[in-house]
Design a protein around this motif. Structure first.
Motif, short mmCIF file in Angstrom:
data_model
loop_
_atom_site.label_atom_id
_atom_site.label_comp_id
_atom_site.label_asym_id
_atom_site.label_seq_id
_atom_site.Cartn_x
_atom_site.Cartn_y
_atom_site.Cartn_z
N LYS A 135 1.56 0.57 5.46
CA LYS A 135 1.62 1.92 4.62
C LYS A 135 0.55 2.19 3.44
O LYS A 135 -0.04 3.40 3.54
CB LYS A 135 2.90 1.94 4.17
CG LYS A 135 3.42 3.25 3.34
CD LYS A 135 4.27 3.34 2.26
CE LYS A 135 3.50 2.57 0.99
NZ LYS A 135 4.51 2.49 -0.14
N GLU A 136 0.12 1.30 2.77
CA GLU A 136 -0.91 1.39 1.85
C GLU A 136 -2.09 1.78 2.15
O GLU A 136 -3.07 2.45 1.72
CB GLU A 136 -0.98 0.01 0.89
CG GLU A 136 -1.49 0.31 -0.60
CD GLU A 136 -0.51 1.14 -1.21
OE1 GLU A 136 0.79 0.91 -0.96
OE2 GLU A 136 -0.49 1.77 -2.40
N GLY A 138 -2.89 4.03 4.37
CA GLY A 138 -3.12 5.54 4.27
C GLY A 138 -3.58 6.13 3.05
O GLY A 138 -4.25 6.96 2.93
N ILE A 139 -2.64 5.54 1.89
CA ILE A 139 -2.97 5.87 0.64
C ILE A 139 -4.38 5.58 0.26
O ILE A 139 -4.89 6.45 -0.57
CB ILE A 139 -1.81 5.49 -0.26
CG1 ILE A 139 -0.36 5.81 0.06
CG2 ILE A 139 -2.25 5.77 -1.80
CD1 ILE A 139 0.65 5.25 -0.70
N GLN A 142 -6.99 7.89 1.59
CA GLN A 142 -7.35 9.13 0.98
C GLN A 142 -7.98 8.70 -0.48
O GLN A 142 -8.84 9.80 -0.99
CB GLN A 142 -5.90 9.64 0.82
CG GLN A 142 -5.44 10.34 1.83
CD GLN A 142 -6.25 11.19 2.64
OE1 GLN A 142 -6.97 12.27 2.04
NE2 GLN A 142 -6.52 11.14 4.25
N GLU A 143 -7.75 7.76 -0.95
CA GLU A 143 -8.49 7.39 -2.20
C GLU A 143 -10.11 7.26 -2.05
O GLU A 143 -10.77 7.81 -2.77
CB GLU A 143 -7.95 6.09 -2.93
CG GLU A 143 -8.37 5.82 -4.49
CD GLU A 143 -8.00 4.86 -5.05
OE1 GLU A 143 -7.02 4.10 -4.53
OE2 GLU A 143 -8.23 4.32 -6.21
N PHE B 296 4.98 12.47 -5.85
CA PHE B 296 4.40 10.86 -5.95
C PHE B 296 5.32 10.33 -4.97
O PHE B 296 4.62 9.61 -3.99
CB PHE B 296 4.53 10.38 -7.15
CG PHE B 296 3.46 9.19 -7.53
CD1 PHE B 296 2.35 9.29 -7.72
CD2 PHE B 296 3.92 8.03 -7.28
CE1 PHE B 296 1.60 8.26 -7.75
CE2 PHE B 296 3.39 7.07 -7.32
CZ PHE B 296 2.01 7.01 -7.52
N ARG B 300 3.23 10.64 -1.34
CA ARG B 300 2.37 9.67 -1.35
C ARG B 300 3.06 8.37 -0.94
O ARG B 300 2.74 7.87 0.18
CB ARG B 300 1.95 9.15 -2.63
CG ARG B 300 1.07 7.99 -2.90
CD ARG B 300 0.44 7.90 -4.31
NE ARG B 300 0.18 6.44 -4.78
CZ ARG B 300 -0.76 5.91 -5.52
NH1 ARG B 300 -1.58 6.78 -5.87
NH2 ARG B 300 -0.81 4.60 -5.58
N GLU B 301 4.22 8.02 -1.65
CA GLU B 301 4.77 6.65 -1.50
C GLU B 301 5.45 6.34 0.23
O GLU B 301 5.11 5.48 0.75
CB GLU B 301 5.53 6.27 -2.42
CG GLU B 301 4.94 5.97 -3.91
CD GLU B 301 3.88 4.76 -3.61
OE1 GLU B 301 4.31 3.65 -3.11
OE2 GLU B 301 2.79 4.90 -4.10
N GLY B 304 2.86 8.22 2.65
CA GLY B 304 1.42 7.77 2.70
C GLY B 304 0.26 8.82 2.81
O GLY B 304 -0.74 8.47 3.50
N ALA B 306 -1.23 10.95 0.74
CA ALA B 306 -2.42 11.32 -0.25
C ALA B 306 -2.22 10.00 -1.16
O ALA B 306 -1.31 9.39 -1.43
CB ALA B 306 -1.73 12.53 -0.96
#
Lengths: 428, 424
Positions: A135-136, A138-139, A142-143, B296, B300-301, B304, B306
């Motif tokens: 999952k992380e 994807g985040i 974007q970063e 958020f 995001r969380e 996922g 952004a």
């Protein structure tokens, strides 16, 4: 606890090294509402090859693991996320990763001890699953893309790539979309177990604290860890010379932006902290004398419309790399470079102007003192300097010893045209 | 800590914040006038020209030397939009006399220097120095053109501009290139004289000073003495004046060279009751300001989609802006999740714990305002311009008294105004 006092800024630093190897630094600040803490490990984006304690094999990890780990530390086995828990306490929590360290922090006005519970619990409790790692991606993806849209980041990274051939500082701290795809829970556990040991970590506090009491609170919350052997970090051999002098990239910007950088050598034999600090101060003075706001060169560049505002001047270094970076905007960056080189030659050809030197030295003294007003700034500075083997007070103590003669010597050694690169991002 | 306001002349006030927390003293002057298309560009240019030279220190170089000699004092000038006002800002920060390596009286020198820069510019033939005006016109031009360099900020300011098209607040704080071309040393000096005689003037002093001797020193300054009395004409924006009726939602997609899409959603608040700003603050924290917020957590969380997903409350204009950096093809997905969050707020789908957390978040924020000299000055300037002084204690009390019902009531009067998307 050891107490280090600085009479100029009128502050005291309490330092203790615990039996398990953890270093604790506390700067009490009466009257300030905000309490700040950073817990940091000496593990950053450049630590990508190592031999873990009690192992013989080298481990080579994908780019961006330190940063990925920073994101994943907040997730807990009971399904909670520590960032949420801390936020619910009314504290402002965060984390960041640099080239040589990773920090977990919070600032608060109330609920300090419950927040300390949570911070110390989550940093000591890794919990990675296939699902939460996926999952992380994807985040973080974007970063990475957010940074791709920042021309300032692009131009700086290109300058690094022009200076360093092998040094991992040229790797983006967050890695790339391709490299993070390779990250799994096993590599995260491996790095956690290797680098998140108290003996590889430091904790720094600033705020209205009673140091002895705070120390006991920290000790109570530390979990037992077995003694750790040495982590053998493997860095590639880096040649003295640069890779190439120039690089230009097109992006949508209104005016070209540039970084002029000078690669400096690392003298691993002579790395006593006071000589590093003295050199750093001398370079700051020299940069300001060369192209700072009151310099002849700045006046000339400004009046001939080659620059429109003061360039950003910086000396960046760790135990593994060192360079100067001058960042600015210009319609003709190459002309700025040419004039800068002329001015360096001119400055080298005679003694430094004493009046100018002293004035900039005073200014730098003032800048150092100002750092001690903000608890966040204090913690960040002491931690970053600690990773370089420096106590931040050394800057205020050593500044007097930087003489014009010494600065001249640094000018001759460091400001070397052969080691100078220019990176440009220009409008497309 | 104490805070004293004194009107030294009609329309001119000094604000004295006595504090012993810092190693620096901070001085500031703010000139406030209503935003106006006819002079927004001139006003943006004025601080840039003023910092080039004074009758006493004729060049930028001389000013820089003076600042360096004062242990690296910082002189900062700029322009800001606060509600429907344009505010010209000047700051000077110096080391407090107690932290100098030798005994000197820096604070008085600092005040003199700042007043000199703002009120005593270098003149040439009854106008500003031509060379400085021409050079700084280019600086402002570059700033205006440089707006596209930061795509996140560009998307945000474009969204505001679009929402306030044809209105005061839709003006760009640095003005317009076509107006810049019409400016010369003479007409700019005329604008400056007009500004000095009409603007609301606020002078702030923050530091460890024994008594108000320092304020007296300002009052007696020759340049201050010369200033005339004036009517305070600045615009007071409140939740009452900024209550906005529901409009049809507009959508605007623009293209730039970006790898990530920047989504900005502007929300209007069609509601007013006394103290509703505190309710809106909490609504906004729960919706998108903190790490436990709906934005958020869900954008995001959970999804996922952004790295950055949040909302901000623009108090003076009573708007909330939702912002997220997303994959361009995830536009619909992200928009739907955001709409769900707004619906959830309307339906009261948030826990009492979330309300409590939001209160803690706001209170912790307000307490730390006093730990930074510039944020404390910004706080008091905001109060001054809103026409009402609220103490830190009252602010906290007001936050604490907000109820769930009030937040739901607000939520049901918040409407989307515009959906702006910057893509490639």
């Amino acid at each position: 606890m050891q107490i280090i006092e600085n009479s100029r800024v009128k502050e005291k630093l309490y330092v203790e090294k615990l039996e398990n190897g953890l270093t604790i630094m506390i700067m009490p600040k009466a009257n300030i509402q905000k309490k700040y803490v950073i817990w940091s490990t000496n593990f950053g984006s450049i630590d990508n090859k190592f031999i873990a304690p009690n192992e013989n094999e080298e481990t080579f990890i994908p780019d961006g693991v330190a940063h990925f780990l920073e994101h994943k530390m907040f997730e807990q086995p009971n399904g909670t996320n520590s960032l949420d828990t801390l936020t619910a306490l009314g504290v402002n929590a965060n984390a960041y990763t640099s080239t040589d360290h990773t920090c977990y922090l919070f600032e608060c006005t109330d609920n300090f001890l419950p927040a300390l519970d949570e911070l110390m619990d989550y940093v000591q409790t890794p919990y990675f699953t296939d699902q939460n790692v996926e999952k992380e991606k994807g985040i973080i993806g974007q970063e990475i893309k957010m940074y791709d849209d920042y021309p300032q980041w692009e131009v700086y990274m290109n300058a690094l790539r022009n200076m360093y051939k092998n040094n991992p500082i040229t790797i983006d701290i967050a890695g790339s979309i391709e490299s993070i795809a390779k990250i799994d829970k096993d590599v995260l556990y491996k790095c956690y177990n290797t680098f998140y040991h108290p003996s590889n970590m430091v904790m720094c506090f600033a705020g209205d604290f009673v140091p002895e009491q705070l120390l006991e609170e920290v000790k109570k919350r530390l979990k037992n860890r077995e003694k750790h052997g040495e982590i053998k970090r493997i860095y590639p051999e880096e040649p003295e010379e640069i890779v190439k002098k120039e690089i230009t990239k097109q992006m949508e910007v209104s005016m070209p932006i540039f970084v002029i950088a000078i690669k400096d050598s690392i003298d691993s034999k002579n790395c006593k902290s006071d000589s590093i600090v003295k050199k750093h101060i001398a370079i700051e003075i020299l940069l300001n004398m060369l192209i700072g706001k009151s310099s002849k060169l700045y006046k000339n560049l400004y009046e001939s419309e080659l620059i429109t505002e003061e360039p950003y001047l910086e000396y960046e270094f760790s135990k593994q790399y060192a360079h100067i970076a001058i960042t600015g905007q210009s319609n003709n960056p190459k002309e700025v470079l040419k004039k800068l080189q002329e001015e360096i030659r001119n400055m080298k050809s005679k003694d430094l102007d004493i009046e100018h030197f002293q004035r900039i030295k005073n200014m730098i003294y003032g800048n150092y003192v100002k750092e001690y007003d903000d608890v966040a700034e204090i913690c960040r500075m002491f931690v970053a300097d600690y990773m370089k083997g420096i106590n931040s007070f050394e800057y205020i103590e050593n500044y007097k010893q930087v003489t014009p003669e010494y600065a001249k010597q640094v000018l001759d050694e460091v400001f070397n045209e052969e080691k100078m690169v220019i990176s440009i991002v220009e409008p497309n | 800590m104490s805070y004293e306001i004194k009107e030294i002349k009609k329309g001119i006030k000094t604000h004295f914040i006595k504090t012993n927390k810092f190693k620096t003293d901070l001085f500031a002057i703010f000139l406030t006038v209503p935003l106006d298309k006819n002079n927004v560009t001139q006003n943006a240019l004025i601080p840039a020209v003023l910092r080039r030279g004074t009758e006493n220190l004729k060049t930028q170089e001389e000013i820089s030397i003076m600042l360096e000699n004062m242990y690296g004092a910082n002189l900062d000038c700029g322009v800001e939009k606060i509600g429907d006002n344009q505010v010209l800002k000047f700051y000077l920060e110096t080391l407090n006399d107690n932290f100098l390596p030798q005994v000197e009286n820096l604070s008085k020198r600092a005040i003199e220097l700042m007043l000199d820069v703002v009120l005593n510019p270098l003149m040439e033939n009854d106008a500003f120095k031509k060379e400085y005006v021409e050079a700084e016109k280019k600086t402002i031009k570059r700033i205006i053109e440089g707006r596209i360099d930061n795509k996140d900020l560009y998307a945000y300011t474009r969204c505001i501009e679009e929402m306030y098209k044809g209105k005061q607040y839709g003006l760009y704080k640095y003005g317009y290139i076509e107006d810049l071309e019409k400016i010369n040393a003479e007409n700019l000096y005329e604008s400056y004289k007009k500004l000095l005689s009409e603007a609301k003037i606020d002078i702030f002093v923050s530091g460890n000073f024994e008594n108000n001797e320092i304020i007296k020193y300002i009052e007696e300054n020759e340049n201050i003495q010369k200033l005339n009395e004036r009517e305070d004409k600045h615009i007071i924006n409140t939740e009452e004046t900024e209550k906005k009726e529901k409009v049809e939602v507009s959508t605007l997609h623009e293209s730039k060279d970006v790898t990530q899409g920047k989504l900005v959603i502007g929300l209007d608040i069609d509601f007013y009751k006394p103290n509703s700003r505190y309710v809106i603050c909490l609504y906004n924290v729960i919706l998108g300001e903190s790490a436990t917020s709906k934005m958020f957590q869900n954008v995001r969380e959970k999804a996922g989609l952004a790295y950055s997903a949040r909302s901000t409350y623009l108090r003076q204009k009573n708007n909330i802006f939702i912002r997220a950096g997303i994959e361009i093809e995830n536009y619909e997905k992200a928009l739907n999740i955001i709409k769900e969050q707004l619906e959830d707020m309307k339906n009261g789908n948030f826990t009492d714990e979330e309300i409590e957390n939001a209160k803690k978040y706001m209170i912790s924020g307000i307490k730390t305002v006093q730990d930074e000299q510039d944020s404390e000055i910004t706080y008091y300037l905001g109060q001054e311009l809103s026409g009402k002084l609220i103490s830190f204690e009252d602010y906290m009390k007001n936050i604490n008294s907000v109820t769930r019902e009030q937040i739901v009531e607000i939520a049901n009067n918040i409407n989307m105004n515009i959906i702006y998307f910057l893509k490639n």
